[in-house]
Each structure stands twice: as structure tokens, then as C-alpha cells.
Scaffold this motif. Structure first.
Motif, PDB file in Angstrom:
ATOM      1  N   GLU B   9       0.834  -1.206   0.000  1.00 42.71           N
ATOM      2  CA  GLU B   9       0.000   0.000   0.000  1.00 42.71           C
ATOM      3  C   GLU B   9       0.873   1.263   0.000  1.00 42.71           C
ATOM      4  OE1 GLU B   9      -3.156   0.376  -0.457  1.00 42.71           O
ATOM      5  OE2 GLU B   9      -3.194   2.537  -0.068  1.00 42.71           O
ATOM      6  N   ALA B  10       1.931   1.246   0.823  1.00 43.13           N
ATOM      7  CA  ALA B  10       2.820   2.418   0.889  1.00 43.13           C
ATOM      8  C   ALA B  10       3.477   2.651  -0.460  1.00 43.13           C
ATOM      9  CB  ALA B  10       3.875   2.218   1.969  1.00 43.13           C
ATOM     10  N   ILE B  12       2.364   1.856  -3.480  1.00 47.73           N
ATOM     11  CA  ILE B  12       1.410   2.394  -4.459  1.00 47.73           C
ATOM     12  C   ILE B  12       1.111   3.856  -4.162  1.00 47.73           C
ATOM     13  CG2 ILE B  12      -0.992   2.229  -5.244  1.00 47.73           C
ATOM     14  CD1 ILE B  12      -0.655  -0.801  -5.165  1.00 47.73           C
ATOM     15  N   ARG B  13       0.947   4.160  -2.847  1.00 47.94           N
ATOM     16  CA  ARG B  13       0.649   5.557  -2.492  1.00 47.94           C
ATOM     17  C   ARG B  13       1.770   6.502  -2.884  1.00 47.94           C
ATOM     18  NH1 ARG B  13      -3.139   6.625   2.415  1.00 47.94           N
ATOM     19  NH2 ARG B  13      -4.433   4.766   2.340  1.00 47.94           N
ATOM     20  N   THR B  14       3.001   5.986  -2.861  1.00 47.87           N
ATOM     21  CA  THR B  14       4.114   6.875  -3.186  1.00 47.87           C
ATOM     22  C   THR B  14       4.452   6.844  -4.678  1.00 47.87           C
ATOM     23  OG1 THR B  14       6.214   7.645  -2.282  1.00 47.87           O
ATOM     24  CG2 THR B  14       6.040   5.309  -2.712  1.00 47.87           C
ATOM     25  N   SER B  37      -4.132  -4.645  -6.291  1.00 44.88           N
ATOM     26  CA  SER B  37      -4.189  -3.186  -6.221  1.00 44.88           C
ATOM     27  C   SER B  37      -3.652  -2.483  -7.464  1.00 44.88           C
ATOM     28  CB  SER B  37      -3.410  -2.694  -5.000  1.00 44.88           C
ATOM     29  OG  SER B  37      -3.901  -3.319  -3.851  1.00 44.88           O
ATOM     30  N   VAL B  41      -5.108   1.140  -9.983  1.00 48.09           N
ATOM     31  CA  VAL B  41      -4.533   2.476 -10.145  1.00 48.09           C
ATOM     32  C   VAL B  41      -4.156   2.693 -11.612  1.00 48.09           C
ATOM     33  CG1 VAL B  41      -3.683   2.751  -7.796  1.00 48.09           C
ATOM     34  CG2 VAL B  41      -2.227   1.650  -9.483  1.00 48.09           C
ATOM     35  N   MET B 147       8.035   4.300   1.727  1.00 47.26           N
ATOM     36  CA  MET B 147       7.913   5.572   1.007  1.00 47.26           C
ATOM     37  C   MET B 147       9.290   6.234   0.876  1.00 47.26           C
ATOM     38  SD  MET B 147       4.369   7.193   2.389  1.00 47.26           S
ATOM     39  CE  MET B 147       2.801   6.594   1.779  1.00 47.26           C
ATOM     40  N   PHE B 177      -0.713   6.058   7.144  1.00 46.84           N
ATOM     41  CA  PHE B 177       0.134   6.370   5.987  1.00 46.84           C
ATOM     42  C   PHE B 177       0.366   7.870   5.901  1.00 46.84           C
ATOM     43  CE2 PHE B 177      -1.644   2.255   4.885  1.00 46.84           C
ATOM     44  CZ  PHE B 177      -0.492   1.579   4.494  1.00 46.84           C
ATOM     45  N   GLU B 179       1.585  11.454   4.118  1.00 42.25           N
ATOM     46  CA  GLU B 179       1.357  12.037   2.793  1.00 42.25           C
ATOM     47  C   GLU B 179       2.643  11.866   1.967  1.00 42.25           C
ATOM     48  OE1 GLU B 179      -1.087  13.299   0.150  1.00 42.25           O
ATOM     49  OE2 GLU B 179      -1.751  13.032   2.238  1.00 42.25           O
ATOM     50  N   PRO B 180       2.586  11.202   0.821  1.00 38.86           N
ATOM     51  CA  PRO B 180       3.833  11.021   0.063  1.00 38.86           C
ATOM     52  C   PRO B 180       4.338  12.354  -0.502  1.00 38.86           C
ATOM     53  CG  PRO B 180       1.969  10.165  -1.158  1.00 38.86           C
ATOM     54  CD  PRO B 180       1.448  10.556   0.183  1.00 38.86           C
TER      55      PRO B 180
END
Lengths: 193, 351
Positions: B9-10, B12-14, B37, B41, B147, B177, B179-180
Motif C-alpha cells: 500500500e505504501a 502504491i501511495r508513493t 491493487s 490504479v 515511502m 500512511f 502524505e507522500p
């Protein structure tokens, strides 16, 4: 406050689900939690166990040297883990299939015939939820409502039927322990038939 | 959230949009999470490759094309990836490699162990290179360091490794998580297809020894900057400690539990936890050695990080070792006994 619990039994009895749901519930209650499943090349019918730590500050170690509570779902696990329980701790025993009794005299033992209760309700798979009802009545780590909500979240179940069955199973376990506690007896309570 | 999924998850978020991997326990939940996931995206690619070697080279390719890319495996699979990691270091390609260590050597077992410290911190593959190695010790750190790994990889244009084990991968803890940061990288090297500009190429093969020497020194200068700037560690109860336990990752979690127990019994024990294994926080450890001279290194191996502790201390202080290789994870109580023994031994040194 720091409370550690080990859940153990056969793979397939929902042992990991018990730990997972407790950890999730405690998290929703605002505690710090860790959930550590024992990880081996396990198969269905093999042994499974997990450790849940619940605390109000950062949890240093997710491993339990001396758990406060032990929930035992099968006989081999009783022999493996009974010596680990902290003196004065509590042991919850699935008395439906475990004939042996712990040799420890310094822990409180709660015999819960969880499979029979679940079967009576027409849902033998919910034996672990019956056990959780009894466990949470005694330990009060998570309130019943929060716990049941967590259980639904984890199961991701859209079927109301399953949620209702779990709710009923939980209540049965909860009431059973309430009865035990009110009558002031702990060990050798016999089974409900 | 489970550790392996936290990493996914981290990532993908970054902005990680390319993942390739080959299944191996105890990290399977990570590719599983990515498979689910990545297709949700925009521009996300998940590939279950035919082998570990293929996966790392796919990551190199995606990276050369400008994508944030990641692969993951466990000890034996990471050995297979070393050729590709060395190649990425030579070509200065960013990328993130996750190693969920298991007991070894060989195929070993799937239990938590820390036997890959040398492989991770000394380069691992052939040639004069380093990888930044991050060692998370909680669910939250898995998220934060994943991240950061992508940011560091971009900043220094090199592969970055996240080194953890089955316990970190399987354990569930609550995670927030962050904010990236927006991606910052020098796009000049990226191969985007022939346009009107000058042609670009990326290569690791430099036949002219002088040019190769120059390239090696260029990498070495980069590593020197990283060693100066990027060390991270956690110091716990070290101010008035009579004994410092040095441990990382899972071992540090157990040590912290043991130290809290000993603290209640009145023993002044601190924890020094390297978060970056390379660069090793040597200066920070040296500073602590000015206040205390008794050290216990605890690893889930037969003794690897202890070499870096010795190098950092340059012969100062008493350094002892407690190791549990092969996937045996001692309880905090067991470790507390070991620490207490070492603690009382120290008094005898002073007499």
C-alpha cells in the motif's frame, strides 16, 4: 496496561480469526495492538497459534513470554502452551473436545463447551465466536458491540445471516461466562448438554 | 494491517506503478496485494514473472523507462536477484527491493531470521557498489520506510533494499500512511523512445579501464555522500544506560521488550537500533560509547552486524554477542536473562 493473549488450536478452527478480530476490536477501542500469527508450513488440521498484545502505550515486543490469557482449542495446544501462562492468568479451554485438564493450579480455568453450544445453535463453525464471547466477558478488552462490528469488518460479510449467527454465538458465550462468574465457580463446571 | 500489505500500500501511495515478483514465503501477501491493487490504479502494472531473475530485470527495465518500480522476495530469491541488483547499481537505476529474510543458508526455512545482513550491506552482487538498506521494526516503519526508499532511490539513482523478515511481514499493527512527497528525480537519463533530442543510452558494460575506473569513483563519491547524510537510528533509554543492546528489526522489538522488563527491575539498559544498516550509524554509536562501554549485540544470526559494531567502536568498550539463527525467536524474558548476566559481568570488569 499491557495484556497479552495466545490463541491456539487446529488450523481450521478459526484460531487466527479469533486473534485477528480481538486485535482489530482493541484497535477500534483506541489501544495499541500487535497481532502476530505463528507462521509455519502449516496445513489444514495442523496446529495454529497467534499472539495478540493490547496496551495503552507502544508495544515493545509482540511476542508473549508469559501471556495473561491463553485460549486453547485443542489438546496438543494445551500441553504446548499451558506452562507459558503468567501465574494468576486465565486459561480458556474448549471443553467440547479437550478431555485433559491443565496441571497448573495457579491459573483460573474456564471450561467452555463452545462446539456444543455452536452446534446447538445450528452453526458449528461459530464455535470460535462462542469462545470469544466468553473471553471478552472475562477480559473486557473490547466491548461486545465494538467487537461484533470488527468481526463484520474482517469477515467482509455482506450476508446478514452470517452476521446474525455470529452475534447469537457471541451472546451465548458471553452469557455462559456471566453465569460462571455470578455463581462464583471457575474450574470443573461440567459441560452443558 | 499486515506487514507485507503495508509495504504494498505504501509503495502504491508513493507512486510505484510497476511491480514484478515471483512467489516465495514469507512475503507472498505482498505480490498478492500488488496483483489486486495495481490494476486499480492508473498505469499500474503487476507481473508475476517466470523467475526472480526475470523480475529484477523487469524492474530495471521499468526503471530505465522512468517508472517507480519494485520487486520483493525472500533470501534464496534475493540471491538470484543479485546479478540484476549489481547491474542496476552500475547503470544507476533507482528501484526498491524488499527482502523478507528467512532462516538459511540454502533454502533454509520460512521462520524469521537475520542471516542476510552481510549480503544486503556489503553489496550482495559482484563489483564495487553499495545499496542503501533500511530495516523497519514496526508496521508503521514499514509504511514510512517504504515511502522513503522510493525517494532515496530517486535521489541517489540506485537500488534501495528494505530488509525485514517473516515476523515483520506477517505481523499486523495499526498504521497511518503519511502524505507522500511529490516525486523528484532528474529525468535526463530516462529512456522514453527516440524524439527530437539527443539519443540516450544506459549501460553497465564499460570496456575502457580508465572510463570504468572513473565510473567506479563516481559511484564511490555518491556512496560517501550517502554515508555522511543518510544514517538513521533509534536510541532508547541510552542516556544513563550501563549497558547498550544493539539490535535491528525484529530482534530490536524483542530487545525493547526485555529492556522494559529490566528497567522495572532497576537495571539501566538502553537500546541502539540502526534503522539504516548501510550506511551504518557509526558516528552515533561512537557518541554513545563515550558514555558507556558495555555493549551486547543481539541478532537472529550467528553474528554479522557485530562486525559493523566493532568497526564503529574501533576497539573501545566490551562487546559481547547473543545470536539465535535459523528461525528461533527468543522471548523477551529469555533475552532479559542474557542481558542481566552481561550487565552483572560488567561490574566485575570494573573491580
Amino acid at each position: 496496561m499491557l495484556v497479552k493473549t495466545i490463541f491456539c488450536g487446529f488450523g481450521g478452527q478459526g484460531v487466527l480469526m479469533m486473534g485477528h478480530s480481538l486485535a482489530h476490536g482493541a484497535m477500534m477501542e483506541g489501544y495499541q495492538v500487535t497481532y502476530l500469527p505463528a507462521y509455519g508450513a502449516e496445513v489444514r488440521g495442523g496446529t495454529a497459534n497467534c499472539t495478540v498484545a493490547v496496551g495503552d502505550e507502544e508495544i515493545a515486543s509482540p511476542i508473549a513470554s508469559e501471556p495473561n490469557y491463553l485460549v486453547v482449542m485443542n489438546t496438543p495446544s494445551l500441553y504446548t502452551f499451558q506452562n507459558r501462562v503468567a501465574p494468576g492468568g486465565s486459561l480458556f479451554l474448549n471443553s467440547s473436545i479437550i478431555e485433559a485438564r491443565p496441571s497448573r493450579k495457579d491459573v483460573d480455568v474456564y471450561e467452555i463447551p463452545c462446539i456444543e453450544i455452536a452446534e446447538k445453535m445450528g452453526n458449528p463453525r461459530a464455535a470460535n465466536v462462542v469462545m470469544m464471547g466468553a473471553f471478552l466477558k472475562k477480559t473486557a478488552l473490547v466491548s461486545p458491540e465494538v467487537y461484533l462490528k470488527s468481526l463484520e469488518t474482517i469477515m467482509g460479510s455482506k450476508k446478514k445471516m452470517i452476521a446474525d449467527a455470529n452475534r447469537a454465538a457471541f451472546a451465548a458465550g458471553y452469557e455462559l461466562l456471566k453465569e460462571y462468574m455470578e455463581n462464583g465457580c471457575q474450574a470443573n463446571l461440567g459441560t452443558i448438554r | 494491517m499486515q506487514g507485507n500489505k503495508v509495504i504494498g500500500e505504501a509503495a502504491i501511495r508513493t507512486g510505484c506503478r510497476f511491480y514484478a515478483g515471483y512467489p516465495i514465503t514469507p512475503q507472498n501477501e505482498l505480490p498478492e496485494y500488488m496483483a489486486e491493487s495495481m490494476c486499480q490504479v492508473k498505469g499500474g502494472v503487476f507481473i508475476q514473472s517466470e523467475s526472480e531473475i526475470a523480475a529484477i530485470h523487469m524492474v530495471a527495465g521499468a526503471s530505465a523507462a522512468g517508472a517507480r518500480a519494485m520487486t520483493s522476495s525472500s533470501s534464496p530469491g534475493i540471491s538470484l536477484k543479485q546479478e540484476g541488483i549489481s547491474s542496476m547499481a552500475a547503470c544507476e537505476l533507482p528501484g526498491v527491493i524488499v527482502n523478507m529474510m528467512r532462516g538459511g543458508p540454502g533454502l533454509g526455512n520460512i521462520s524469521p531470521a537475520q542471516g542476510d545482513y552481510f549480503q544486503a550491506t556489503r553489496g550482495g552482487g559482484h563489483g564495487d557498489y553499495r545499496t542503501i538498506v533500511l530495516a523497519p521494526a514496526s508496521g508503521q516503519e514499514l509504511a514510512d520506510l517504504t515511502m522513503d526508499a522510493f525517494d532515496l532511490a530517486d535521489e541517489y539513482r540506485m537500488p534501495v533494499m528494505i530488509l525485514a523478515d517473516g515476523m515483520m511481514g506477517q505481523m499486523m499493527e495499526p498504521v497511518v500512511f503519511k502524505e507522500p512527497k511529490p516525486r523528484q528525480y532528474r529525468e535526463r537519463y530516462v529512456l522514453k523512445g527516440a524524439g527530437a533530442g539527443k539519443s540516450r543510452f544506459i549501460r553497465g558494460l564499460i570496456l575502457d579501464p580508465r572510463a570504468m575506473e572513473e565510473h567506479n569513483w563516481k559511484l564511490a563519491r555518491k556512496y560517501e555522500v550517502i554515508a555522511q547524510k543518510e544514517t538513521r537510528h533509534e536510541a532508547f533509554n541510552t542516556e544513563d544506560a550501563q549497558l547498550i543492546v544493539t539490535a535491528y528489526g525484529t530482534a530490536a522489538r524483542i530487545a525493547k521488550g526485555a529492556i522494559k522488563r529490566l528497567h522495572d527491575a532497576g537495571l539501566k539498559v538502553g537500546l541502539f537500533r540502526p534503522i539504516t544498516l548501510w550506511p551504518f550509524p557509526s558516528r552515533e554509536l561512537q557518541e554513545i560509547s563515550e558514555r558507556t562501554d558495555n555493549f551486547l549485540v543481539f541478532e537472529l544470526s550467528t553474528g554479522q552486524m557485530i562486525e559493523d559494531v566493532h568497526l564503529a567502536l574501533c576497539g573501545r568498550g566490551y562487546v559481547n554477542f547473543y545470536g539465535r539463527p535459523g528461525g528461533v525467536v527468543p522471548t523477551p524474558v529469555e533475552l532479559a536473562h542474557v542481558i542481566a548476566r552481561q550487565y552483572s559481568k560488567k561490574d566485575r570488569h570494573h573491580e
